[in-house]
Design an enzyme around this catalytic site. Structure first.
Site, PDB file in Angstrom:
ATOM      1  CG  HIS A 267      36.096 -38.138 -39.271  1.00 31.33           C
ATOM      2  ND1 HIS A 267      35.870 -39.322 -39.919  1.00 31.33           N
ATOM      3  CD2 HIS A 267      36.150 -37.181 -40.260  1.00 31.33           C
ATOM      4  CE1 HIS A 267      35.788 -39.100 -41.232  1.00 31.33           C
ATOM      5  NE2 HIS A 267      35.961 -37.813 -41.458  1.00 31.33           N
ATOM      6  CG  HIS A 308      30.277 -45.992 -38.876  1.00 31.19           C
ATOM      7  ND1 HIS A 308      29.507 -45.375 -39.833  1.00 31.19           N
ATOM      8  CD2 HIS A 308      31.572 -45.771 -39.213  1.00 31.19           C
ATOM      9  CE1 HIS A 308      30.311 -44.808 -40.716  1.00 31.19           C
ATOM     10  NE2 HIS A 308      31.557 -45.029 -40.374  1.00 31.19           N
ATOM     11  CG  ASP A 366      38.835 -45.647 -37.371  1.00 31.03           C
ATOM     12  OD1 ASP A 366      39.688 -45.711 -38.261  1.00 31.03           O
ATOM     13  OD2 ASP A 366      37.893 -44.841 -37.379  1.00 31.03           O
TER      14      ASP A 366
HETATM   15  N1  ACO Z   1      30.651 -46.146 -26.593  1.00 27.40           N
HETATM   16  C1  ACO Z   1      29.562 -46.113 -25.801  1.00 27.40           C
HETATM   17  N2  ACO Z   1      28.354 -45.670 -26.184  1.00 27.40           N
HETATM   18  C2  ACO Z   1      28.235 -45.244 -27.444  1.00 27.40           C
HETATM   19  C3  ACO Z   1      29.315 -45.251 -28.353  1.00 27.40           C
HETATM   20  C4  ACO Z   1      30.566 -45.726 -27.886  1.00 27.40           C
HETATM   21  N3  ACO Z   1      31.635 -45.760 -28.697  1.00 27.40           N
HETATM   22  N4  ACO Z   1      28.911 -44.770 -29.547  1.00 27.40           N
HETATM   23  C5  ACO Z   1      27.617 -44.469 -29.412  1.00 27.40           C
HETATM   24  N5  ACO Z   1      27.191 -44.759 -28.141  1.00 27.40           N
HETATM   25  C6  ACO Z   1      25.826 -44.651 -27.629  1.00 27.40           C
HETATM   26  C7  ACO Z   1      25.430 -43.214 -27.359  1.00 27.40           C
HETATM   27  O1  ACO Z   1      25.711 -42.828 -26.041  1.00 27.40           O
HETATM   28  C8  ACO Z   1      23.954 -43.266 -27.648  1.00 27.40           C
HETATM   29  O2  ACO Z   1      23.321 -43.872 -26.548  1.00 27.40           O
HETATM   30  P1  ACO Z   1      21.788 -43.422 -26.145  1.00 27.40           P
HETATM   31  O3  ACO Z   1      20.944 -43.783 -27.308  1.00 27.40           O
HETATM   32  O4  ACO Z   1      21.491 -44.197 -24.918  1.00 27.40           O
HETATM   33  O5  ACO Z   1      21.854 -41.943 -25.918  1.00 27.40           O
HETATM   34  C9  ACO Z   1      23.825 -44.245 -28.808  1.00 27.40           C
HETATM   35  O6  ACO Z   1      24.966 -45.112 -28.664  1.00 27.40           O
HETATM   36  C10 ACO Z   1      23.852 -43.572 -30.180  1.00 27.40           C
HETATM   37  O7  ACO Z   1      24.994 -42.743 -30.232  1.00 27.40           O
HETATM   38  P2  ACO Z   1      25.130 -41.461 -31.164  1.00 27.40           P
HETATM   39  O8  ACO Z   1      26.212 -40.595 -30.638  1.00 27.40           O
HETATM   40  O9  ACO Z   1      23.777 -40.850 -31.359  1.00 27.40           O
HETATM   41  O10 ACO Z   1      25.550 -42.126 -32.533  1.00 27.40           O
HETATM   42  P3  ACO Z   1      26.172 -41.355 -33.737  1.00 27.40           P
HETATM   43  O11 ACO Z   1      25.761 -42.107 -34.938  1.00 27.40           O
HETATM   44  O12 ACO Z   1      25.866 -39.898 -33.709  1.00 27.40           O
HETATM   45  O13 ACO Z   1      27.755 -41.471 -33.473  1.00 27.40           O
HETATM   46  C11 ACO Z   1      30.007 -42.172 -33.544  1.00 27.40           C
HETATM   47  C12 ACO Z   1      28.607 -42.301 -34.158  1.00 27.40           C
HETATM   48  C13 ACO Z   1      30.444 -40.686 -33.509  1.00 27.40           C
HETATM   49  C14 ACO Z   1      30.992 -42.927 -34.429  1.00 27.40           C
HETATM   50  C15 ACO Z   1      29.974 -42.759 -32.115  1.00 27.40           C
HETATM   51  O14 ACO Z   1      29.561 -44.102 -32.157  1.00 27.40           O
HETATM   52  C16 ACO Z   1      31.335 -42.649 -31.414  1.00 27.40           C
HETATM   53  O15 ACO Z   1      31.642 -41.610 -30.820  1.00 27.40           O
HETATM   54  N6  ACO Z   1      32.181 -43.731 -31.471  1.00 27.40           N
HETATM   55  C17 ACO Z   1      33.486 -43.710 -30.886  1.00 27.40           C
HETATM   56  C18 ACO Z   1      34.455 -42.991 -31.797  1.00 27.40           C
HETATM   57  C19 ACO Z   1      34.802 -43.777 -33.038  1.00 27.40           C
HETATM   58  O16 ACO Z   1      35.132 -44.966 -32.985  1.00 27.40           O
HETATM   59  N7  ACO Z   1      34.774 -43.084 -34.196  1.00 27.40           N
HETATM   60  C20 ACO Z   1      35.136 -43.687 -35.471  1.00 27.40           C
HETATM   61  C21 ACO Z   1      34.018 -43.608 -36.431  1.00 27.40           C
HETATM   62  S1  ACO Z   1      34.421 -44.501 -37.868  1.00 27.40           S
HETATM   63  C22 ACO Z   1      35.351 -43.469 -38.808  1.00 27.40           C
HETATM   64  O17 ACO Z   1      35.478 -42.289 -38.670  1.00 27.40           O
HETATM   65  C23 ACO Z   1      36.106 -44.179 -39.895  1.00 27.40           C
END
Ligand code: ACO
Length: 431
Positions: A267, A308, A366
């Protein structure tokens, strides 16, 4: 049978019930399932609330597919171009853009609340010298409830408003102090001749022995970061504030809970994690190795600042801030240039890679805010604190709205119990 309804049939026994569909002003309608358990004896299962609306809200609208973000109906692009943080905060809190009189009155009120109780300042001496400023924020903001008793009656609308003003106004002071504690620097009193952002920069960076000149480039970049982060509807930290408040807890304790939730790397901790990631990558030639790790199902590694939960095409905030980031990097010639080059190359490679394209993983707000804050010389561990300060406008607005919402109940999700069936206790001597 009403047209604006859904019938759910339990195929196991043929039982069925009809549920209303609630229409929002814009966006996806929702099924009102409040009577689901009473009618069919069923709960819904939705970890992470991906398909669940927890409240009705007039404040912020997001269309993740189209990349739209509105505060009280106003597009984020227009607010970023024309507004400032306090005006945007007023908009979020009161629902309309302030008139000239309202604006100046609001700015005056917030300025008069920026100082913190001298007793509260003593708290900063009690923290370990290398405490993370977010840890200090969680503690000190929660401790505000021990100082501002005169506005703690949550059933009194005027008390609620005063608490909201105090939180908005004192957050920069507490944030700056949480930074200065680590460096043994004196805690400076706020300056009411400066505007909200300038005053924060002053309290962060000024020293009593020299005149402090506010850098207009830094103020402009911060202004943008503050507006873009001011609210984001029912995200994890805002939902935490609402859930904590649903029990009738005081606003200082609830915002402190929101800060704790924001701290997590998925987050608000993401902008800090972005810079740590770029520092770890160091050499742009190493980027493919990290991209492979991010794609590897057996590796938990993720590219920080990518992806996201809601925006699956692009994050409108990222679009605005990306331009500001590139503009800033053009004019700022500083020692962080190698890091920024790594960031630019990572952005380019990830945006061309099928794995990221197929999953709609774009750089989020971010990714760029982390780079901007680094360019401005903000210490890494203060990144999430700045996010928390900005989000305070959203948290208090959502809290104020919730306190007036007659449909709100204490937050109490249900579960699907997967543990042991009833069994008899076995005496210790027989185990
Ligand atoms: N790097 C690599 N792979 C990723 C990433 C990433 N940053 N984010 C998602 N994926 C992949 C997952 O492994 C998943 O792959 P799969 O379908 O093969 O299993 C797919 O993309 C979907 O991912 P989820 O975790 O289901 O997506 P969700 O919507 O739950 O998560 C989140 C969103 C938490 C932001 C995620 O993208 C993440 O962890 N990003 C990195 C952290 C980040 O930048 N957070 C800031 C969010 S913005 C904010 O708070 C203002």
């Amino acid at each position: 049978m009403s047209k604006n309804s859904v019938t759910i049939v339990d195929n196991r026994n043929g039982n069925q019930a009809e549920f209303d569909i609630l229409d929002p002003t814009i966006g996806s309608p929702a099924i009102d399932i409040r009577k689901l358990h009473g009618e069919l004896g069923l709960f819904t299962y939705d970890p992470g609330f991906q398909a669940t609306a927890s409240c009705k809200s007039d404040i912020t609208y997001i269309d993740g597919d189209k990349g739209i973000l509105l505060y009280r109906g106003y597009p984020i692009e227009q607010l970023a171009a024309h507004s400032n943080y306090l005006e945007t905060s007023f908009l979020l809190m009161y629902g309309h853009l302030p008139s000239n009189v309202e604006y100046h009155e609001f700015v005056g009120i917030i300025k008069r609340h920026t100082m913190v109780h001298e007793g509260l300042k003593q708290f900063f001496n009690g923290f370990h010298h290398d405490a993370h400023p977010m840890a200090i924020m969680v503690g000190v903001v929660g401790a505000m409830s021990a100082f501002y008793h005169d506005s703690l009656d949550i059933n009194n609308p005027r008390h609620r408003e005063i608490s909201a003003h105090r939180l908005l106004a004192k957050m920069p002071t507490i944030a700056a102090y949480s930074h200065r504690r680590a460096y043994g620097l004196p805690l400076l009193y706020p300056r009411n001749d400066l505007d909200f952002i300038e005053n924060f920069m002053y309290m962060m960076f000024a020293v009593p022995s020299e005149e402090y000149k506010v850098d207009p480039i830094a103020v402009q970049a911060m202004r943008l970061i503050f507006i873009l982060h001011a609210d984001h509807e029912q995200n994890a930290s805002t939902s935490t504030v609402r859930l904590a408040s649903s029990s009738g807890a005081n606003p200082f304790a609830c915002i402190s809970a929101g800060i704790a939730s924001l701290w997590g790397p998925a987050h608000g901790g993401a902008n800090e994690a972005v810079i740590r990631m770029l520092e770890e990558i160091k050499d742009p030639d190493e980027i493919p190795k990290y991209i492979e790790r991010a794609k590897d199902k057996n590796d938990d590694y993720r590219l920080m600042g990518f992806g996201h939960r809601i925006y699956k095409n692009y994050d409108p905030r990222a679009k605005i801030i990306r331009q500001a980031c590139y503009d800033l990097l053009e004019i700022m010639d500083n020692s962080n240039q190698p890091l920024f080059n790594t960031a630019k190359q990572l952005e380019k490679i990830a945006l061309e890679d099928d794995y990221f394209l197929e999953r709609n993983l774009y750089p989020n707000v971010d990714f760029y805010s982390g780079i901007i804050l680094r360019a401005l010389g903000i210490p890494l561990n203060m990144f999430t604190v700045i996010f928390a300060m900005a989000r305070t406008a959203g948290w208090i607005s959502q809290w104020l709205e919730m306190m007036e919402d007659k449909e709100q109940r204490i937050g109490r999700p249900r579960q699907i119990y997967t543990g042991a069936a009833p069994r008899d206790f076995v005496d210790l001597s027989k185990r």
